[in-house]
Design a protein around this motif. Structure first.
Motif, PDB file in Angstrom:
ATOM      1  N   ILE A  61      -4.594  -2.986   3.586  1.00 40.76           N
ATOM      2  CA  ILE A  61      -5.766  -3.393   2.790  1.00 40.76           C
ATOM      3  C   ILE A  61      -6.629  -2.171   2.473  1.00 40.76           C
ATOM      4  O   ILE A  61      -7.118  -2.002   1.345  1.00 40.76           O
ATOM      5  N   ASP A  62      -6.797  -1.279   3.450  1.00 45.02           N
ATOM      6  CA  ASP A  62      -7.572  -0.056   3.238  1.00 45.02           C
ATOM      7  C   ASP A  62      -6.940   0.831   2.162  1.00 45.02           C
ATOM      8  O   ASP A  62      -7.641   1.580   1.471  1.00 45.02           O
ATOM      9  N   CYS A  63      -5.612   0.733   2.033  1.00 44.37           N
ATOM     10  CA  CYS A  63      -4.894   1.548   1.047  1.00 44.37           C
ATOM     11  C   CYS A  63      -4.804   0.861  -0.318  1.00 44.37           C
ATOM     12  O   CYS A  63      -4.105   1.356  -1.216  1.00 44.37           O
ATOM     13  N   GLY A  64      -5.469  -0.282  -0.467  1.00 48.47           N
ATOM     14  CA  GLY A  64      -5.543  -0.931  -1.758  1.00 48.47           C
ATOM     15  C   GLY A  64      -4.577  -2.067  -1.994  1.00 48.47           C
ATOM     16  O   GLY A  64      -4.544  -2.642  -3.086  1.00 48.47           O
ATOM     17  N   PHE A  65      -3.791  -2.430  -0.988  1.00 42.89           N
ATOM     18  CA  PHE A  65      -2.848  -3.534  -1.139  1.00 42.89           C
ATOM     19  C   PHE A  65      -3.563  -4.867  -0.938  1.00 42.89           C
ATOM     20  O   PHE A  65      -4.605  -4.943  -0.284  1.00 42.89           O
ATOM     21  N   THR A  66      -2.996  -5.929  -1.501  1.00 44.94           N
ATOM     22  CA  THR A  66      -3.593  -7.265  -1.377  1.00 44.94           C
ATOM     23  C   THR A  66      -3.143  -7.940  -0.086  1.00 44.94           C
ATOM     24  O   THR A  66      -2.184  -7.502   0.567  1.00 44.94           O
ATOM     25  N   SER A  70       2.705   4.605   0.870  1.00 46.20           N
ATOM     26  CA  SER A  70       3.145   3.701  -0.189  1.00 46.20           C
ATOM     27  C   SER A  70       3.610   2.392   0.439  1.00 46.20           C
ATOM     28  O   SER A  70       3.795   2.302   1.669  1.00 46.20           O
TER      29      SER A  70
END
Length: 405
Positions: free
Chosen positions: A248-253, A307
């Motif tokens: 989540i911190d890396c931008g994933f949902t 990633s």
């Protein structure tokens, strides 16, 4: 021990039936646990006093397991496996319902209570792998344990799917639907576990066929079995607890994180279809060693990038490593005690395992918040070195004994 006692002790037909029932029970319990592990940290981020405490609900879950393992073992000794398993599932149902209310009211302390009760459920459910071995002959025992663990395959599919479909079921309160679904799952588990058919210990073994616990725990193989299972589970938990939050911190949902957790859980349990056969062929020690090396490989994948592919490979290797390390350690442990000693040794083993896992899950949030995702993965390496060294020690010890004889 009389012939009748031996016949009652080893009954592979009943062991097969029990393994199937316990595998279904494991699928339901595992689904509830997957829901909790996928969402509890994210719920913690929303309602905890600070992000550093986001993984405290998962730590409370594991602490609930740790403090309940020995009481669960003793209670099963007194009342039998079937009522013990059903009681554990009932605790899970109550915990899930409390969780729904706690999420609605944004009560972090009450949510901690909910996860503690789920931990009590786990303390009983973890005896499924041992219960599968209770009636099994030595030849069938690794397969029986492995069969039960295959229930986790269904858990991986069902649990993560339920997260995806119920996250907003009770919108606008995110995740409350997940815990409502968990309550249904735990209730179904009570009904399934009513079909467990394992005689109470007093009916099958002589109460006098025991050794002092101090004598039992001095066995080098038992010590290594406990350490291997403990570190395999602990390191898996350390990384897996932090992974959804890191994603989540890396931008994933949330949905993307749930997919990654699903692959992780599948990797944890799909190998169980053949782990028992591998153990029977090459030995529990080698399988444990392979699991530990896979955990180190998982940590390496986590360090190489952020990633989706890196997270997915990290979690898949983590699941495979846990499967080989934990099932190998469990099988090794079953070789170190007599039937009359099983509850004491199993309870002590699970107390060590989940006490360590509790520390790992709480440490996971702190490491992630203070030092980042890389630090969580780096922490895996020292424990792998320690566990591999001990496994090599007992393998060399056995080889020297064989040469001497």
């Amino acid at each position: 021990m009389s012939t009748a006692e031996i016949t009652a002790q080893f009954d592979d037909l009943r062991a097969r039936r029990n393994a199937i029932v316990l595998a279904i029970g494991q699928a339901l319990y595992g689904s509830a646990t997957v829901i909790m592990f996928t969402t509890a940290g994210l719920i913690g981020v929303q309602i905890a006093p600070s992000k550093a405490w986001a993984t405290l609900p998962i730590s409370a879950f594991v602490i609930g397991t740790a403090v309940s393992t020995i009481p669960a073992a003793m209670l099963m000794r007194a009342i039998g496996r079937r009522p013990g398993f059903m009681l554990g599932a009932f605790a899970g149902t109550i915990g899930a319902l409390i969780g729904v209310y706690a999420i609605y009211t944004r009560d972090f302390q009450l949510f901690i209570l909910a996860t503690v009760l789920q931990g009590v459920y786990q303390a009983f459910a973890q005896h499924s792998r041992f219960a599968a071995a209770d009636m099994a002959s030595p030849a069938f025992r690794p397969k029986a344990i492995s069969w039960v663990m295959t229930g986790g395959v269904a858990a991986g599919l069902l649990g993560t799917s339920l997260v995806m479909f119920t996250t907003d079921l009770l919108a606008p309160v995110t995740f409350a639907g997940c815990y409502a679904a968990m309550a249904v799952i735990c209730t179904l588990a009570i009904g399934v576990l009513a079909f467990v058919d394992i005689p109470r210990k007093e009916e099958t073994v002589s109460a006098g066929d025991t050794r002092p616990l101090a004598e039992i725990v001095k066995q080098p193989r038992l010590i290594v079995a406990v350490i291997a299972a403990t570190l395999s589970y602990g390191m898996m938990n350390l990384v897996m607890t932090a992974a959804p939050i890191a994603m989540i911190d890396c931008g994933f949902t949330t949905t993307t994180a749930a997919w990654a957790i699903q692959w992780h859980v599948m990797a944890m349990f799909v190998p169980s279809f053949f782990t028992g056969q591998i153990i029977a062929r090459v030995g529990a020690e080698r399988v444990c060693a392979a699991g530990l090396l896979l955990l180190a490989a998982a940590a390496t994948a986590g360090l190489l990038g952020i990633s989706f592919g890196h997270f997915a490979v990290n979690l898949i290797l983590l699941g495979l490593g846990w499967n080989f390390g934990f099932i190998g350690g469990t099988t090794l442990l079953t070789e170190c005690y007599r039937p009359a000693e099983r509850e004491r040794v199993q309870g002590l083993n699970d107390f060590a395992v989940f006490g360590t896992v509790a520390i790992a899950s709480l440490t996971s949030g702190k490491l992630l918040d203070w030092f980042g995702w890389a630090s969580v993965n780096i922490a895996v390496y020292p424990t792998v070195v320690v566990a591999l060294s001990l496994i090599l020690w007992i393998m060399l010890k056995r080889r020297r004994r064989a040469v001497a004889n």
